[in-house]
Design a protein around this motif. Structure first.
Motif, PDB file in Angstrom:
ATOM      1  N   VAL A 372     -15.983  28.465  15.231  1.00 54.41           N
ATOM      2  CA  VAL A 372     -16.980  28.024  14.246  1.00 54.41           C
ATOM      3  C   VAL A 372     -18.329  28.709  14.460  1.00 54.41           C
ATOM      4  N   GLY A 373     -18.411  29.519  15.508  1.00 52.07           N
ATOM      5  CA  GLY A 373     -19.619  30.319  15.712  1.00 52.07           C
ATOM      6  C   GLY A 373     -20.782  29.556  16.322  1.00 52.07           C
ATOM      7  N   ALA A 374     -20.471  28.529  17.125  1.00 49.62           N
ATOM      8  CA  ALA A 374     -21.563  27.765  17.747  1.00 49.62           C
ATOM      9  C   ALA A 374     -22.304  28.637  18.770  1.00 49.62           C
ATOM     10  N   ARG A 375     -23.573  28.350  18.948  1.00 49.49           N
ATOM     11  CA  ARG A 375     -24.389  29.118  19.898  1.00 49.49           C
ATOM     12  C   ARG A 375     -24.283  28.533  21.300  1.00 49.49           C
ATOM     13  N   TRP A 376     -24.222  27.219  21.370  1.00 41.57           N
ATOM     14  CA  TRP A 376     -24.196  26.518  22.646  1.00 41.57           C
ATOM     15  C   TRP A 376     -23.000  25.567  22.706  1.00 41.57           C
ATOM     16  N   ALA A 377     -22.565  25.274  23.941  1.00 41.01           N
ATOM     17  CA  ALA A 377     -21.565  24.218  24.111  1.00 41.01           C
ATOM     18  C   ALA A 377     -21.987  23.308  25.264  1.00 41.01           C
ATOM     19  N   VAL A 378     -21.680  22.042  25.118  1.00 42.37           N
ATOM     20  CA  VAL A 378     -21.978  21.077  26.185  1.00 42.37           C
ATOM     21  C   VAL A 378     -20.717  20.262  26.438  1.00 42.37           C
ATOM     22  N   VAL A 379     -20.315  20.180  27.704  1.00 42.93           N
ATOM     23  CA  VAL A 379     -19.145  19.356  28.015  1.00 42.93           C
ATOM     24  C   VAL A 379     -19.616  17.949  28.377  1.00 42.93           C
ATOM     25  N   LEU A 380     -19.023  16.953  27.722  1.00 46.92           N
ATOM     26  CA  LEU A 380     -19.383  15.563  27.995  1.00 46.92           C
ATOM     27  C   LEU A 380     -18.162  14.812  28.512  1.00 46.92           C
ATOM     28  N   GLY A 381     -18.348  14.141  29.644  1.00 43.25           N
ATOM     29  CA  GLY A 381     -17.290  13.288  30.201  1.00 43.25           C
ATOM     30  C   GLY A 381     -17.945  12.067  30.825  1.00 43.25           C
ATOM     31  N   GLY A 382     -17.129  11.249  31.483  1.00 41.96           N
ATOM     32  CA  GLY A 382     -17.662  10.036  32.114  1.00 41.96           C
ATOM     33  C   GLY A 382     -18.849  10.328  33.020  1.00 41.96           C
ATOM     34  N   ALA A 383     -18.746  11.419  33.829  1.00 40.59           N
ATOM     35  CA  ALA A 383     -19.802  11.743  34.799  1.00 40.59           C
ATOM     36  C   ALA A 383     -21.114  12.055  34.095  1.00 40.59           C
ATOM     37  N   GLU A 384     -21.041  12.824  33.032  1.00 43.04           N
ATOM     38  CA  GLU A 384     -22.256  13.203  32.292  1.00 43.04           C
ATOM     39  C   GLU A 384     -22.879  11.978  31.625  1.00 43.04           C
ATOM     40  N   VAL A 385     -21.996  11.110  31.090  1.00 42.90           N
ATOM     41  CA  VAL A 385     -22.507   9.905  30.428  1.00 42.90           C
ATOM     42  C   VAL A 385     -23.274   9.074  31.447  1.00 42.90           C
ATOM     43  N   GLU A 386     -22.702   8.962  32.640  1.00 40.24           N
ATOM     44  CA  GLU A 386     -23.326   8.132  33.674  1.00 40.24           C
ATOM     45  C   GLU A 386     -24.647   8.721  34.159  1.00 40.24           C
ATOM     46  N   SER A 387     -24.658  10.044  34.440  1.00 35.98           N
ATOM     47  CA  SER A 387     -25.875  10.655  35.020  1.00 35.98           C
ATOM     48  C   SER A 387     -26.896  11.052  33.955  1.00 35.98           C
ATOM     49  N   GLY A 388     -26.463  11.169  32.717  1.00 38.05           N
ATOM     50  CA  GLY A 388     -27.393  11.630  31.669  1.00 38.05           C
ATOM     51  C   GLY A 388     -27.679  13.124  31.807  1.00 38.05           C
ATOM     52  N   GLN A 389     -26.936  13.796  32.659  1.00 41.43           N
ATOM     53  CA  GLN A 389     -27.119  15.234  32.896  1.00 41.43           C
ATOM     54  C   GLN A 389     -25.850  15.982  32.508  1.00 41.43           C
ATOM     55  N   ALA A 390     -26.008  17.169  31.963  1.00 37.55           N
ATOM     56  CA  ALA A 390     -24.819  17.965  31.620  1.00 37.55           C
ATOM     57  C   ALA A 390     -25.133  19.437  31.794  1.00 37.55           C
ATOM     58  N   LYS A 391     -24.170  20.286  31.481  1.00 39.84           N
ATOM     59  CA  LYS A 391     -24.427  21.731  31.550  1.00 39.84           C
ATOM     60  C   LYS A 391     -24.428  22.285  30.138  1.00 39.84           C
ATOM     61  N   LEU A 392     -25.436  23.082  29.873  1.00 41.85           N
ATOM     62  CA  LEU A 392     -25.547  23.716  28.559  1.00 41.85           C
ATOM     63  C   LEU A 392     -25.038  25.146  28.696  1.00 41.85           C
ATOM     64  N   LYS A 393     -23.968  25.450  27.970  1.00 39.79           N
ATOM     65  CA  LYS A 393     -23.404  26.798  28.102  1.00 39.79           C
ATOM     66  C   LYS A 393     -23.832  27.646  26.907  1.00 39.79           C
ATOM     67  N   ASP A 394     -24.434  28.774  27.234  1.00 40.59           N
ATOM     68  CA  ASP A 394     -24.806  29.738  26.193  1.00 40.59           C
ATOM     69  C   ASP A 394     -23.535  30.541  25.883  1.00 40.59           C
ATOM     70  N   LEU A 395     -23.029  30.392  24.654  1.00 36.02           N
ATOM     71  CA  LEU A 395     -21.731  31.006  24.352  1.00 36.02           C
ATOM     72  C   LEU A 395     -21.833  32.520  24.150  1.00 36.02           C
ATOM     73  N   ARG A 396     -23.057  33.028  24.092  1.00 39.35           N
ATOM     74  CA  ARG A 396     -23.201  34.494  24.006  1.00 39.35           C
ATOM     75  C   ARG A 396     -23.212  35.110  25.390  1.00 39.35           C
ATOM     76  N   SER A 397     -24.112  34.587  26.254  1.00 37.10           N
ATOM     77  CA  SER A 397     -24.241  35.195  27.589  1.00 37.10           C
ATOM     78  C   SER A 397     -23.276  34.575  28.587  1.00 37.10           C
ATOM     79  N   ARG A 398     -22.678  33.451  28.208  1.00 31.57           N
ATOM     80  CA  ARG A 398     -21.761  32.686  29.067  1.00 31.57           C
ATOM     81  C   ARG A 398     -22.486  32.014  30.233  1.00 31.57           C
ATOM     82  N   GLU A 399     -23.796  32.066  30.243  1.00 31.84           N
ATOM     83  CA  GLU A 399     -24.555  31.421  31.323  1.00 31.84           C
ATOM     84  C   GLU A 399     -24.575  29.909  31.141  1.00 31.84           C
TER      85      GLU A 399
END
Ligand code: AMP
Length: 414
Positions: A372-399
């Motif tokens: 779908v051509g998204a720029r960013w992706a964020v994975v959400l699971g139980g751990a992220e919901v609990e901590s309020g922290q996640a990883k933001l993946k830049d789908l172009r640079s893969r960082e």
């Protein structure tokens, strides 16, 4: 049972729609700069409106119009063009009492023509009509508007200009033209022969190769204009020169109906092949009266959106389709619920985002994010919901960088 679309009536698929939106958006912007206001009229009118307003002698009405009896009560037609309906609305709502008006419309038109590239049975026109001004300044302004519009889209088209005279000079010319054509009937195609009596001006418009020598040698109305028409044309030319709009005088450019007078113009593009006209217009000072309104001069044009789209496609210019900024990937049930909530929050903040409602494996969801051509992706699971922290993946640079879910909107904006 598979049912196909109707021949000559096209779908514009999501991948092509951005181009159509651009054509229409730029039209709205440019037309507003010139004071044209949008009018929307029905796609169906009384067939009689077009018989009177376009002319029974024209192919459009005579051969190509979709006419139907509405439950045996009245004869209706799918509009083959936009001017007649616009003029009807102008008269019906008494708009003429407010003085000169500039209106525009856009929408589908219907003609039962033989479909080919650039010629369809349902096609779309964008058109402008200026009512109430007989002076040449409005002709030049409207032509400049169209040149401006095409220019903004990066389209170069050639402007052809002519005068079709008026009641003072045309009748004598028509008699002369008829005599000339009648004497050369044998050298003209069947269509031309058909038109000599009905609509001799239209003969000049014939594109059949073998007719060209006769038509090239035909008497020219341009050389027989009365003083009024000559002055009008000179003033249109002068105003176009002053505005820096280039044109070519085309003595064989015509509008075939009686109420067309003076200015006729057309924009053509080599990118189109045989159907080279992208837009055509002219002055129709008798039309409002013909359709039952008070004598009101008018001038208008219609542009074919399919043809303009073909040119833009050839230029290779595709406006960017809007892609989602963020794709929310869910790792488990808690993450899926959070993704739904966060997606709603991001959209409220005006950020386009998507998630894969099918759930499934992370890898498959990431694949969907790419698709779908998204720029960013964020994975959400139980751990992220609990901590309020996640990883933001830049789908172009893969960082990947850490992000607080509360800051997500700010991070991905822009
Ligand atoms: P007209 O109303 O015939 O003066 O046409 C004005 C413009 O509409 C033309 O210059 C074309 O760009 C477009 N047009 C007319 N007829 C068709 C058609 N059958 N299919 C696609 N475009 C058309």
């Amino acid at each position: 049972m598979k049912i196909a679309g109707v021949k000559g009536m096209n779908d514009v698929l999501p991948g092509e729609v951005a181009r159509w939106q651009e054509m229409e958006q730029v039209a709205r912007e440019v037309f507003a700069l010139y004071g044209y206001r949008e009018v929307r009229t029905p796609a169906v009118e009384h067939a009689q409106l077009f018989a009177r307003g376009v002319g029974e002698a024209t192919d459009i009405v005579n051969k190509e119009m979709y006419v139907f009896e509405d439950k045996g009560e009245e004869l209706l037609a799918l509009r083959p063009e936009g001017t007649a309906g616009t003029v009807r609305a102008f008269i019906e709502h008494g708009a003429f009492v407010e003085g000169p008006q500039k209106w525009f419309y856009l929408g589908p038109m219907f003609r039962r023509e033989r479909p080919q590239k650039g010629r369809y049975r349902q096609f779309h026109q964008i058109g402008c009509e200026a009512f109430g001004i007989a002076e040449p300044g409005i002709d030049a302004e409207q032509i400049a508007l169209l040149a401006d519009y095409l220019g903004r889209l990066g389209v170069t088209a050639e402007l052809k200009l002519n005068s079709v005279g008026d009641q003072a000079c045309r009748p004598a010319y028509l008699a002369e033209l008829k005599a000339y054509l009648t004497a050369r009937k044998a050298q003209l195609c069947p269509d031309c022969n058909d038109r000599i009596e009905r609509n001799p001006l239209r003969v000049l418009d014939c594109k059949v190769e073998s007719c060209q020598p006769v038509l090239d040698g035909a008497p020219r109305l341009l050389d027989r204009l009365c003083d009024g028409c000559r002055t009008h044309l000179d003033q249109v030319k002068g105003a176009l020169d002053a505005l820096g709009v280039a044109y070519r005088i085309e003595p064989r450019l015509v509008r075939g109906l009686d109420y067309y007078v003076r200015t006729a113009y057309e924009f053509t593009s080599d990118a189109l092949g045989a159907q080279s006209a992208v837009a055509g217009g002219g002055r129709y000072d008798g039309l409002v009266e013909t359709l039952g309104g008070p004598p009101t001069p008018g001038i208008g044009f219609a542009l074919g959106e399919e043809r303009l789209a073909l040119i833009l496609e050839k230029l290779g210019r595709a406006p960017p389709e809007r892609r989602p900024a963020v794709f929310l990937v869910s790792a488990d049930a808690a993450g899926a619920a959070e993704a739904l909530r966060r997606a709603a929050e991001l959209r409220r903040a005006g950020i386009a985002c998507e998630l894969d409602a099918r759930g499934g494996k992370l890898k498959a969801q990431f694949k969907q994010a790419e698709r779908v051509g998204a720029r960013w992706a964020v994975v959400l699971g139980g751990a992220e919901v609990e901590s309020g922290q996640a990883k933001l993946k830049d789908l172009r640079s893969r960082e990947e960088t850490p992000v607080a879910l509360a800051d997500l909107a700010t991070r991905v904006r822009g």
